[in-house]
Design a protein around this motif. Structure first.
Motif, PDB file in Angstrom:
ATOM      1  N   LEU A 142      48.548  10.759  23.031  1.00 51.30           N
ATOM      2  CA  LEU A 142      49.755  10.976  22.424  1.00 51.30           C
ATOM      3  C   LEU A 142      49.807  10.658  20.739  1.00 51.30           C
ATOM      4  CD1 LEU A 142      52.819  11.735  22.272  1.00 51.30           C
ATOM      5  CD2 LEU A 142      53.328   9.290  22.837  1.00 51.30           C
ATOM      6  N   ALA A 143      49.790  11.582  19.936  1.00 50.02           N
ATOM      7  CA  ALA A 143      49.933  11.530  18.574  1.00 50.02           C
ATOM      8  C   ALA A 143      51.425  11.506  18.148  1.00 50.02           C
ATOM      9  CB  ALA A 143      49.145  12.260  17.782  1.00 50.02           C
ATOM     10  N   SER A 144      51.776  12.348  17.205  1.00 45.75           N
ATOM     11  CA  SER A 144      52.987  12.523  16.601  1.00 45.75           C
ATOM     12  C   SER A 144      52.969  13.619  15.563  1.00 45.75           C
ATOM     13  CB  SER A 144      53.892  11.338  16.327  1.00 45.75           C
ATOM     14  OG  SER A 144      54.740  11.562  15.607  1.00 45.75           O
ATOM     15  N   LEU A 145      54.245  14.083  15.313  1.00 42.93           N
ATOM     16  CA  LEU A 145      54.342  14.820  14.010  1.00 42.93           C
ATOM     17  C   LEU A 145      54.181  14.172  12.805  1.00 42.93           C
ATOM     18  CD1 LEU A 145      56.881  17.802  14.547  1.00 42.93           C
ATOM     19  CD2 LEU A 145      54.565  17.925  13.954  1.00 42.93           C
ATOM     20  N   VAL A 146      54.549  12.726  12.815  1.00 42.57           N
ATOM     21  CA  VAL A 146      54.204  11.948  11.753  1.00 42.57           C
ATOM     22  C   VAL A 146      52.600  11.639  11.353  1.00 42.57           C
ATOM     23  CG1 VAL A 146      56.534  10.837  11.984  1.00 42.57           C
ATOM     24  CG2 VAL A 146      54.667   9.724  13.051  1.00 42.57           C
ATOM     25  N   ALA A 147      51.739  12.133  12.568  1.00 40.19           N
ATOM     26  CA  ALA A 147      50.391  11.869  12.425  1.00 40.19           C
ATOM     27  C   ALA A 147      49.818  12.915  11.020  1.00 40.19           C
ATOM     28  CB  ALA A 147      49.734  12.404  13.542  1.00 40.19           C
ATOM     29  N   ILE A 148      50.725  13.495  10.833  1.00 38.15           N
ATOM     30  CA  ILE A 148      50.434  14.513   9.748  1.00 38.15           C
ATOM     31  C   ILE A 148      51.275  14.432   8.453  1.00 38.15           C
ATOM     32  CG2 ILE A 148      48.985  16.104  10.866  1.00 38.15           C
ATOM     33  CD1 ILE A 148      51.398  17.946  11.011  1.00 38.15           C
ATOM     34  N   THR A 149      51.983  13.337   8.504  1.00 32.96           N
ATOM     35  CA  THR A 149      53.023  13.194   7.230  1.00 32.96           C
ATOM     36  C   THR A 149      53.319  11.671   7.005  1.00 32.96           C
ATOM     37  OG1 THR A 149      55.050  13.848   6.198  1.00 32.96           O
ATOM     38  CG2 THR A 149      54.957  13.338   8.528  1.00 32.96           C
ATOM     39  N   PRO A 150      53.397  11.197   5.813  1.00 32.45           N
ATOM     40  CA  PRO A 150      53.975   9.819   5.487  1.00 32.45           C
ATOM     41  C   PRO A 150      55.348   9.556   6.279  1.00 32.45           C
ATOM     42  CG  PRO A 150      53.439  10.737   3.460  1.00 32.45           C
ATOM     43  CD  PRO A 150      53.277  11.994   4.443  1.00 32.45           C
ATOM     44  N   MET A 151      55.521   8.303   6.605  1.00 31.71           N
ATOM     45  CA  MET A 151      56.713   7.828   7.569  1.00 31.71           C
ATOM     46  C   MET A 151      57.098   6.572   6.985  1.00 31.71           C
ATOM     47  SD  MET A 151      57.785   7.770  11.430  1.00 31.71           S
ATOM     48  CE  MET A 151      59.458   7.928  11.812  1.00 31.71           C
ATOM     49  N   PRO A 152      57.974   6.570   5.708  1.00 26.81           N
ATOM     50  CA  PRO A 152      58.536   5.152   5.415  1.00 26.81           C
ATOM     51  C   PRO A 152      59.609   4.500   6.220  1.00 26.81           C
ATOM     52  CG  PRO A 152      58.477   6.863   3.442  1.00 26.81           C
ATOM     53  CD  PRO A 152      58.119   7.595   4.911  1.00 26.81           C
ATOM     54  N   LEU A 153      59.313   3.267   6.381  1.00 26.46           N
ATOM     55  CA  LEU A 153      60.329   2.559   7.302  1.00 26.46           C
ATOM     56  C   LEU A 153      59.550   2.477   8.392  1.00 26.46           C
ATOM     57  CD1 LEU A 153      63.813   3.722   6.231  1.00 26.46           C
ATOM     58  CD2 LEU A 153      62.471   1.342   5.275  1.00 26.46           C
ATOM     59  N   MET A 154      58.642   3.268   9.098  1.00 25.73           N
ATOM     60  CA  MET A 154      57.977   3.013  10.039  1.00 25.73           C
ATOM     61  C   MET A 154      56.336   3.357   9.678  1.00 25.73           C
ATOM     62  SD  MET A 154      59.974   4.230  13.197  1.00 25.73           S
ATOM     63  CE  MET A 154      59.089   3.522  14.490  1.00 25.73           C
ATOM     64  N   ALA A 155      55.948   2.709   8.697  1.00 24.85           N
ATOM     65  CA  ALA A 155      54.703   3.090   7.960  1.00 24.85           C
ATOM     66  C   ALA A 155      53.440   2.715   8.981  1.00 24.85           C
ATOM     67  CB  ALA A 155      54.378   2.219   6.684  1.00 24.85           C
ATOM     68  N   VAL A 156      53.519   1.673   9.606  1.00 27.20           N
ATOM     69  CA  VAL A 156      52.395   1.121  10.470  1.00 27.20           C
ATOM     70  C   VAL A 156      52.107   2.199  11.565  1.00 27.20           C
ATOM     71  CG1 VAL A 156      51.208  -0.353  11.977  1.00 27.20           C
ATOM     72  CG2 VAL A 156      52.414  -1.387   9.903  1.00 27.20           C
ATOM     73  N   TYR A 157      53.366   2.495  12.282  1.00 30.78           N
ATOM     74  CA  TYR A 157      53.207   3.299  13.555  1.00 30.78           C
ATOM     75  C   TYR A 157      52.739   4.603  13.139  1.00 30.78           C
ATOM     76  CZ  TYR A 157      55.283   6.926  16.594  1.00 30.78           C
ATOM     77  OH  TYR A 157      55.248   7.854  17.456  1.00 30.78           O
ATOM     78  N   ALA A 158      53.186   5.357  11.967  1.00 24.76           N
ATOM     79  CA  ALA A 158      52.761   6.589  11.426  1.00 24.76           C
ATOM     80  C   ALA A 158      51.380   6.296  11.190  1.00 24.76           C
ATOM     81  CB  ALA A 158      53.496   7.152  10.296  1.00 24.76           C
ATOM     82  N   ALA A 159      50.848   5.330  10.749  1.00 24.59           N
ATOM     83  CA  ALA A 159      49.174   5.269  10.349  1.00 24.59           C
ATOM     84  C   ALA A 159      48.245   5.300  11.731  1.00 24.59           C
ATOM     85  CB  ALA A 159      48.942   3.724   9.654  1.00 24.59           C
ATOM     86  N   THR A 160      49.127   4.555  12.718  1.00 28.32           N
ATOM     87  CA  THR A 160      48.406   4.676  14.249  1.00 28.32           C
ATOM     88  C   THR A 160      48.196   6.007  14.648  1.00 28.32           C
ATOM     89  OG1 THR A 160      50.257   4.127  15.429  1.00 28.32           O
ATOM     90  CG2 THR A 160      49.064   2.234  14.416  1.00 28.32           C
ATOM     91  N   LYS A 161      49.173   6.830  14.556  1.00 31.25           N
ATOM     92  CA  LYS A 161      49.365   8.055  14.970  1.00 31.25           C
ATOM     93  C   LYS A 161      48.488   9.051  14.128  1.00 31.25           C
ATOM     94  CE  LYS A 161      51.934   7.287  18.384  1.00 31.25           C
ATOM     95  NZ  LYS A 161      51.463   7.170  19.884  1.00 31.25           N
ATOM     96  N   ALA A 162      48.259   9.025  13.123  1.00 29.38           N
ATOM     97  CA  ALA A 162      47.239   9.501  12.114  1.00 29.38           C
ATOM     98  C   ALA A 162      45.867   9.230  12.676  1.00 29.38           C
ATOM     99  CB  ALA A 162      47.361   9.132  10.619  1.00 29.38           C
TER     100      ALA A 162
END
Length: 360
Positions: A142-162
């Motif tokens: 399970l990744a996420s669409l935010v794996a390929i885009t920045p996500m301010p206010l959930m920065a650490v979560y997005a980084a883990t999905k990347a």
């Protein structure tokens, strides 16, 4: 009829959301199950339901996967029960909402990183080795669409999905000469308890959530085909994926920041909001078509270049028409819709730049 009586799928995060929906699909297809989550009662309830409806056996492992050595403990329990895992679904994951510098808690972030990254990586390593030795198996991460885009206010979560997305795509290459496949699941915001647990239940993004059963269905089909990735949810989410590739990262960060901000007021014009999303598909399609056309033009003969100029002219005209239609459709003035128009204007402007280069 149990058509997969000798096959077993292990699913983490199986007590709710996408994980539970995936477990149901495996059970329906005759797979026996190993369900992993923190709620013993909920897992037992699900297991009993699947036995009654589909006649499949379920093993329940109660485990907090954010703990140290959790993945190793799950693997050891499975080996002790002599259960060969044919399909591994790494679905468990959490998020955390807030400004990284001043609002989020490090202990929760550390736990998030452990669950989303370390546990997923070790689960994959342990079970993948067995699959490679048998030269058979499938893994869904399970990744996420935010794996390929920045996500301010959930920065650490997005980084883990990347990390998960990049990790998965690398494994696909390493396994290309085997009968083992790994698939990355990149859903958009989905109607689960994720945002509530992350402290983000009052954000704008929660106004448009995908159905977890539909996300699971697309994921299941892609996994069975051995696809390298899947973006569930149809053309709208495919358009988001395209925009993440063609738009500057600072533009995407701004868009995501708006989505993650608190709701300003209830959305009363649901029809107008859906119309904004529909036109968003068309805008992304214009951008994608322009990029493809520019690439083809640069490698074409003089005759073909003349044809491409004609097509580019039509696309440029279409971009103008799409933007005009967006303004007419979204004239109601709701804040969320105004944001959609602003974003649409930015995307169309970039499309026009591409077409202008082609026509020059």
């Amino acid at each position: 009829m149990n058509t997969r009586a000798n096959k077993t799928a292990l699913i983490t995060g199986a007590s709710s959301g996408i994980g539970q929906e995936l477990a149901k699909l495996f059970a329906k297809d005759g797979y026996n199950l190993v369900l992993v989550a923190r709620s013993t009662d909920k897992l037992n309830e699900i297991g009993g339901q699947f036995w009654d409806e589909y006649g499949v056996e379920t093993v329940v492992i109660t485990k907090d996967l954010s703990e140290e050595n959790a993945a190793q403990d799950v693997y050891n329990q499975v080996k002790e029960k002599n259960i060969p895992v044919d399909i591994l679904v790494n679905d468990a994951g959490v998020g955390l909402y807030g400004l990284f510098a001043t609002e989020t808690d490090w202990e929760r972030e550390k736990s998030l990183i452990h669950l989303n990254v370390l546990t997923t990586t070790l689960m994959t390593k342990l079970f993948l080795k067995d699959m490679v030795e048998r030269n058979e198996g499938k893994i869904l991460n399970l990744a996420s669409l935010v794996a390929i885009t920045p996500m301010p206010l959930m920065a650490v979560y997005a980084a883990t999905k990347a990390y998960i997305y990049n990790f998965t795509q690398s494994l696909i290459n390493e396994l290309k000469d085997t009968n083992v496949s790994v698939t990355a699941l990149l859903p958009n915001a989905t109607d689960t308890d994720f945002f509530n647990k992350a402290g983000a239940s009052n954000t704008k993004v929660t106004e448009n959530l995908d159905d977890p059963s539909l996300v699971a269905k697309d994921a299941y089909n892609a996994l069975m085909k051995g696809a390298p990735k899947v973006v569930p949810g149809g053309l709208v989410n495919k358009a988001y994926e395209v925009m993440s590739y063609v738009a500057p990262q600072e533009t995407m960060a701004g868009m995501m920041r708006k989505n993650m901000e608190p709701k300003k007021e209830p959305v009363t014009d649901e029809k107008g909001n859906k119309a904004a999303l529909t036109w968003g598909i068309g805008l992304a399609a214009v951008v994608l078509a322009g990029a493809a056309l520019a690439l083809a033009y640069s490698n074409s003969s003089a005759y073909d270049k003349a044809r491409y100029r004609y097509k580019a002219g039509k696309l440029k005209s279409g971009a103008d028409d799409v933007y005009d239609d967006v303004k007419d459709t979204l004239i109601n003035g709701l804040n969320s819709v105004k944001d959609a128009v602003s974003t649409a204007k930015e995307v169309v402007a970039k499309a026009k730049e591409t077409f202008a280069d082609v026509l020059a």
